[in-house]
Scaffold this motif. Structure first.
Motif, mmCIF file in Angstrom:
data_model
loop_
_atom_site.group_PDB
_atom_site.id
_atom_site.type_symbol
_atom_site.label_atom_id
_atom_site.label_comp_id
_atom_site.label_asym_id
_atom_site.label_seq_id
_atom_site.Cartn_x
_atom_site.Cartn_y
_atom_site.Cartn_z
ATOM 1 N N VAL B 31 12.732 -14.666 -7.825
ATOM 2 C CA VAL B 31 11.912 -13.817 -8.829
ATOM 3 C C VAL B 31 10.520 -14.064 -8.275
ATOM 4 C CG1 VAL B 31 10.908 -13.867 -11.045
ATOM 5 C CG2 VAL B 31 13.396 -13.985 -10.796
ATOM 6 N N ALA B 32 10.083 -15.220 -7.829
ATOM 7 C CA ALA B 32 8.725 -15.673 -7.356
ATOM 8 C C ALA B 32 8.310 -14.688 -6.024
ATOM 9 C CB ALA B 32 8.654 -17.176 -7.061
ATOM 10 N N LEU B 33 9.228 -14.891 -5.131
ATOM 11 C CA LEU B 33 9.053 -14.125 -3.960
ATOM 12 C C LEU B 33 8.925 -12.617 -4.100
ATOM 13 C CD1 LEU B 33 10.936 -15.884 -1.091
ATOM 14 C CD2 LEU B 33 8.712 -16.370 -1.854
ATOM 15 N N PHE B 34 9.760 -11.976 -5.142
ATOM 16 C CA PHE B 34 9.582 -10.761 -5.369
ATOM 17 C C PHE B 34 8.303 -10.117 -5.962
ATOM 18 C CE2 PHE B 34 10.727 -6.829 -7.769
ATOM 19 C CZ PHE B 34 11.128 -6.035 -7.002
ATOM 20 N N TRP B 35 7.891 -11.098 -6.960
ATOM 21 C CA TRP B 35 6.745 -11.164 -7.628
ATOM 22 C C TRP B 35 5.604 -11.117 -6.545
ATOM 23 C CZ3 TRP B 35 4.922 -15.019 -11.808
ATOM 24 C CH2 TRP B 35 3.519 -14.627 -12.397
ATOM 25 N N LEU B 201 2.975 -21.192 -8.026
ATOM 26 C CA LEU B 201 3.624 -22.183 -8.810
ATOM 27 C C LEU B 201 5.013 -21.922 -9.143
ATOM 28 C CD1 LEU B 201 0.497 -23.260 -11.160
ATOM 29 C CD2 LEU B 201 1.295 -24.082 -9.073
ATOM 30 N N LEU B 202 5.630 -20.719 -9.359
ATOM 31 C CA LEU B 202 6.830 -20.300 -9.699
ATOM 32 C C LEU B 202 7.604 -20.763 -8.370
ATOM 33 C CD1 LEU B 202 8.211 -19.113 -12.084
ATOM 34 C CD2 LEU B 202 8.351 -17.003 -11.106
ATOM 35 N N ALA B 203 6.915 -19.991 -7.107
ATOM 36 C CA ALA B 203 7.826 -20.508 -6.052
ATOM 37 C C ALA B 203 7.998 -21.847 -5.724
ATOM 38 C CB ALA B 203 7.036 -19.764 -4.634
ATOM 39 N N VAL B 204 6.880 -22.582 -6.219
ATOM 40 C CA VAL B 204 6.975 -24.069 -5.783
ATOM 41 C C VAL B 204 8.128 -24.748 -6.933
ATOM 42 C CG1 VAL B 204 5.766 -26.270 -6.306
ATOM 43 C CG2 VAL B 204 4.599 -24.610 -5.289
ATOM 44 N N LEU B 205 8.356 -24.050 -7.836
ATOM 45 C CA LEU B 205 9.294 -24.534 -8.919
ATOM 46 C C LEU B 205 10.862 -24.387 -8.180
ATOM 47 C CD1 LEU B 205 10.293 -25.635 -11.547
ATOM 48 C CD2 LEU B 205 10.083 -23.503 -12.551
ATOM 49 N N PHE B 207 11.454 -23.570 -5.121
ATOM 50 C CA PHE B 207 11.941 -24.320 -3.883
ATOM 51 C C PHE B 207 12.188 -25.684 -4.081
ATOM 52 C CE2 PHE B 207 9.817 -20.932 -1.566
ATOM 53 C CZ PHE B 207 10.815 -20.563 -0.362
ATOM 54 N N SER B 208 11.760 -26.387 -5.196
ATOM 55 C CA SER B 208 11.869 -27.656 -5.717
ATOM 56 C C SER B 208 13.304 -27.825 -6.131
ATOM 57 C CB SER B 208 10.812 -28.006 -6.585
ATOM 58 O OG SER B 208 9.525 -28.104 -6.128
ATOM 59 N N LEU B 209 13.669 -27.042 -7.031
ATOM 60 C CA LEU B 209 15.084 -26.988 -7.415
ATOM 61 C C LEU B 209 15.986 -26.737 -6.408
ATOM 62 C CD1 LEU B 209 14.720 -24.502 -10.770
ATOM 63 C CD2 LEU B 209 14.986 -26.821 -10.792
ATOM 64 N N ILE B 210 15.693 -26.109 -5.256
ATOM 65 C CA ILE B 210 16.826 -25.823 -4.323
ATOM 66 C C ILE B 210 16.913 -26.873 -3.439
ATOM 67 C CG2 ILE B 210 16.971 -24.729 -1.929
ATOM 68 C CD1 ILE B 210 15.874 -22.234 -3.169
ATOM 69 N N PHE B 211 15.854 -27.585 -3.307
ATOM 70 C CA PHE B 211 15.590 -28.975 -2.670
ATOM 71 C C PHE B 211 16.506 -29.745 -3.200
ATOM 72 C CE2 PHE B 211 14.004 -32.863 -0.812
ATOM 73 C CZ PHE B 211 13.456 -32.695 0.181
#
Lengths: 153, 240
Positions: B31-35, B201-205, B207-211
């Motif tokens: 969602v973040a990257l599409f946005w 900030l959404l992308a940071v969230l 990526f952190s969940l994936i990590f």
């Protein structure tokens, strides 16, 4: 004292010593580790004419001039204080090279105190501003942002 | 907290937390990257290349966050001798390395059109490259320690030593004149317009969940490895 408390104190002391050493080394390296000199640093401590160095700072607004040969440009680089160094460069300017923006010039000082650049790098600052909001007041920009993001939420 | 240091309890927790973190992380990141790619206007100077921000910044933060996790886990392992902490440190190394490499690659791709060069040896870029090499060395050391049966304390000490680089990366653009821009996001202030900051900030969230999901999955795999090894050894002894 329990063994694990001894280990904790030992490791924390070792870490403090290590970080202290790292900070001291970084402080001692602050001139050598810098990627370029600011104009005031270059004015205070001028390099030998002909010695390869990098000069970085702001392109002074209004100073950019194209010379008669068509490829040479001259401009002035300013630093944080009231210092400026004239720069001459012949070649292709980076896309982001504009007056009032950051630049890093690679080259050397000539005998007359002009910096002759072989290569220019555009330096981007920390601000990220959408194109249509530039030059607007805060209020206008907020209104505009509201309009452009309609339907996104 | 001590309860989860028990591998059995940890495994039952990780069993459902791993797919949850991975799935939610993938959705949030998408969602973040599409946005960021479709709905954000171009930057005033950089134009369209600003969109690389939404990958570069989260991977840079997690590249540093990965080593912070290694350092904290190593400290816990050295002081309290929890074996799970050593496994957590090992599990964070590979995702940390991958994110650091993505950060270096996207930064280089951004640097060519923006600065006019793929790479310069300034403080920020050099210290980030050092972080990638530290990850490589840590992974090699941890594997060698396991294979040769050497104490896991050696990679743990290396993990703590390498943590010195993290504040250096963070401060490099403040201490030294560098081509890389100074920090845009500092305590409670941002020089990034809200239009860019929200998807960032959404992308940071995401990526952190994936990590987090990858670290848990790798911890489970490492634990399963240790169990299988122990079982094989027991069988071999019984057969004698």
């Amino acid at each position: 004292m329990k063994a694990k408390h001894q280990r904790l104190i030992l490791i924390v002391l070792a870490l403090i010593a290590l970080i202290g050493a790292g900070l001291l080394a970084s402080y001692a390296l602050r001139n050598q580790a810098s990627y370029f000199y600011l104009p005031e640093q270059m004015a205070e401590n001028p390099p030998e004419p002909g010695q390869a160095v990098r000069l970085g700072g702001m392109v002074e607004p209004g100073s950019l001039e194209k010379q008669a040969d068509g490829i040479t440009v001259t401009f002035a680089v300013t630093g944080r204080e009231n210092s400026r160094i004239p720069v001459r460069f012949a070649g292709i300017l980076p896309d982001l090279f504009v007056e009032g923006s950051g630049v890093v010039a690679e080259g050397r000082l000539d005998a007359g105190g002009t910096f002759v650049a072989d290569n220019l790098l555009a330096k981007h600052d920390e601000n990220y501003v959408p194109r249509e909001l530039e030059g607007m007041s805060e209020h206008q920009a907020a209104e505009m942002a509201k309009e452009t993001t309609v339907g996104l939420e | 907290m001590h309860g989860f240091a028990n591998p059995k309890r940890f495994l039952s927790l990780a069993q459902w937390l791993t797919p949850l973190l991975l799935a939610s992380g993938l959705i949030v990141t998408a969602v973040a990257l599409f946005w960021g790619v479709t709905s954000v206007p171009p930057d005033r100077l950089m134009g369209e290349t600003v969109r690389i921000l939404f990958i570069h910044v989260p991977t840079a933060w997690l590249g540093m966050g990965g080593w912070s996790a290694i350092a904290i886990s190593s400290l816990v392992f050295l002081v309290w001798r929890h074996p799970l902490a050593a496994i957590a440190a090992r599990a964070a190394a590979v995702p940390g390395l991958v994110f650091t490499i993505i950060c270096l690659a996207t930064g280089s791709i951004w640097g060519r059109p923006t600065w006019g060069t793929w790479w310069v040896w300034d403080g920020r870029l050099t210290s980030m490259l050092v972080l990638a090499f530290l990850y490589l060395a840590y992974i090699a050391l941890a594997q060698a320690a396991e294979r040769e049966g050497v104490s896991a304390r050696i990679p743990a000490i290396f993990g703590l030593l390498g943590a010195v680089n993290i504040p250096i990366i963070n401060r490099s653009v403040v201490w030294w004149n560098s081509l890389h821009q100074p920090p845009s996001i500092t305590m409670g202030k941002s020089a990034i317009d809200a239009v860019f900051l929200q998807p960032l900030l959404l992308a940071v969230l995401g990526f952190s969940l994936i990590f987090g999901g990858v670290v848990l999955a790798r911890m489970r795999a490492l634990l399963a490895d240790i169990q299988a090894e122990a079982r094989l050894r027991r069988r071999a002894l019984e057969a004698d």
